[in-house]
Scaffold this motif. Structure first.
Motif, PDB file in Angstrom:
ATOM      1  N   SER A  59       0.839  -1.211   0.000  1.00 27.80           N
ATOM      2  CA  SER A  59       0.000   0.000   0.000  1.00 27.80           C
ATOM      3  C   SER A  59       0.864   1.247   0.000  1.00 27.80           C
ATOM      4  O   SER A  59       0.568   2.226  -0.694  1.00 27.80           O
ATOM      5  CB  SER A  59      -0.917   0.026   1.230  1.00 27.80           C
ATOM      6  OG  SER A  59      -1.825  -1.038   1.181  1.00 27.80           O
ATOM      7  N   ASP A 189      -5.830  -1.088  -4.712  1.00 28.71           N
ATOM      8  CA  ASP A 189      -5.256  -1.619  -3.475  1.00 28.71           C
ATOM      9  C   ASP A 189      -6.236  -2.588  -2.815  1.00 28.71           C
ATOM     10  O   ASP A 189      -7.167  -2.177  -2.140  1.00 28.71           O
ATOM     11  CB  ASP A 189      -4.898  -0.484  -2.516  1.00 28.71           C
ATOM     12  CG  ASP A 189      -3.987  -0.962  -1.386  1.00 28.71           C
ATOM     13  OD1 ASP A 189      -3.755  -2.187  -1.281  1.00 28.71           O
ATOM     14  OD2 ASP A 189      -3.513  -0.116  -0.608  1.00 28.71           O
ATOM     15  N   GLU A 190      -6.039  -3.858  -3.064  1.00 26.68           N
ATOM     16  CA  GLU A 190      -6.907  -4.920  -2.549  1.00 26.68           C
ATOM     17  C   GLU A 190      -8.388  -4.585  -2.734  1.00 26.68           C
ATOM     18  O   GLU A 190      -9.159  -4.558  -1.774  1.00 26.68           O
ATOM     19  CB  GLU A 190      -6.593  -5.196  -1.066  1.00 26.68           C
ATOM     20  CG  GLU A 190      -5.136  -5.600  -0.863  1.00 26.68           C
ATOM     21  CD  GLU A 190      -4.925  -6.347   0.453  1.00 26.68           C
ATOM     22  OE1 GLU A 190      -5.843  -7.069   0.875  1.00 26.68           O
ATOM     23  OE2 GLU A 190      -3.836  -6.204   1.023  1.00 26.68           O
TER      24      GLU A 190
END
Ligand code: ADP
Ligand code: MG
Length: 268
Positions: A59, A189-190
């Motif tokens: 991240s 991001d995920e």
């Protein structure tokens, strides 16, 4: 502030220039060095899937690309521009906040949590930045938003508020909202980690479509199937370094490094 440019090499012709280029990126929070020299190059139209255990710096790396974090050493270029700096005569000059904001428009970001504005409909969420930041006309922005909502399979939900949408639908609105600023590269991001399992597929399908349309994408995900099918490159990060990178079939199917093997045995 000025700094010298590491590995200053002449820029390649536009067609060959990477869309995202990170060279020896270091980032620390206090005493904790989170990125310990990340080097990565993403070509226009490429999809790079980034995997690695929690805390490995994935991240943080994405946030550095978008200049939400400032790096301590190394450099990042997006579409040939040094993030946060302007190059002149071999020196780097720090950009002002307004210039950073302009630079940031090239990069769309989608987070694990969708962060939609709760008091705005899906369509209003999508037109907000184009109207307020890019100063587009409302009529233009609405037309574009309808098209983007159709692209993410939510043409019928334009007037619906986030609370009335499923997590997967909210995430698709968030993707449409990021696309509305017409970014050159999309960072995820995920994006499916917070979703109920039955909602993951629709979001991945939208991302697959985006990849097929030629969008440059960096995707942090633990969806190994997606990484193998859609990714052009898989990168395995651990402890702030790139452990292994290459063809997803190889990195995820037959990794060279023990650390990669061990991680994959846990997520598969
Ligand atoms: P990942 O996304 O791979 O799980 P992160 O980039 O979120 O990893 O975090 C990497 C490390 O940096 C973690 O140890 C995390 O606690 C730390 N970290 C991230 N952001 C901050 C911050 N703003 N301040 C201090 N430490 C941070
Ligand atoms: Mg993370």
């Amino acid at each position: 502030m000025t700094a010298t440019i590491p590995h200053a090499a002449p820029l390649a012709a536009t067609s060959e220039r990477p869309m995202v280029e990170a060279v020896e990126v270091h980032k620390r929070f206090g005493n904790l060095e989170v990125l310990k020299g990340i080097t990565m190059s993403v070509d226009r139209g490429q999809v790079v899937c980034l995997l690695g255990p929690s805390g490995s710096g994935k991240s943080t790396f994405l946030r550095c690309i978008n200049h939400l974090e400032q790096i301590d050493a190394g450099m990042i270029r997006v579409d040939g521009e040094t993030v946060g700096y302007r190059e002149r005569n071999g020196k780097l000059y720090e950009l002002r906040e307004r210039e950073v904001a302009t630079q940031r428009r090239k990069v769309g970001m989608v987070f694990q949590r969708f962060n939609l504005f709760p008091h705005m409909t899906a369509l209003e969420n999508v037109i907000e930045a184009p109207v307020q930041v890019a100063r587009r006309s409302k009529a233009d922005a609405r037309e574009q938003a309808q098209r983007l909502l159709a692209q993410v399979g939510l043409a019928e939900k334009a007037d619906t508020y986030p609370a009335q949408l499923s997590g997967g639908q909210q995430q698709r609105v968030a993707i449409a909202r990021a696309l509305a600023m017409e970014p050159e590269v999309m960072l995820f991001d995920e994006p499916t980690s917070a979703l109920d399992p039955e909602l993951v597929g629709d979001v991945l399908d939208v991302m697959r479509g985006l990849a097929e349309s030629g969008m440059t994408m960096i995707v942090v995900t633990h969806e190994i199937g997606f990484a193998r099918e859609v990714g052009d490159v898989a990168v395995f990060m651990d402890g702030g370094v790139v452990v292994e990178a290459g063809d997803p079939a190889q990195v995820l199917g037959d990794p060279t490094e023990e650390r990669t093997r061990s991680f994959l045995s846990k997520v598969l």
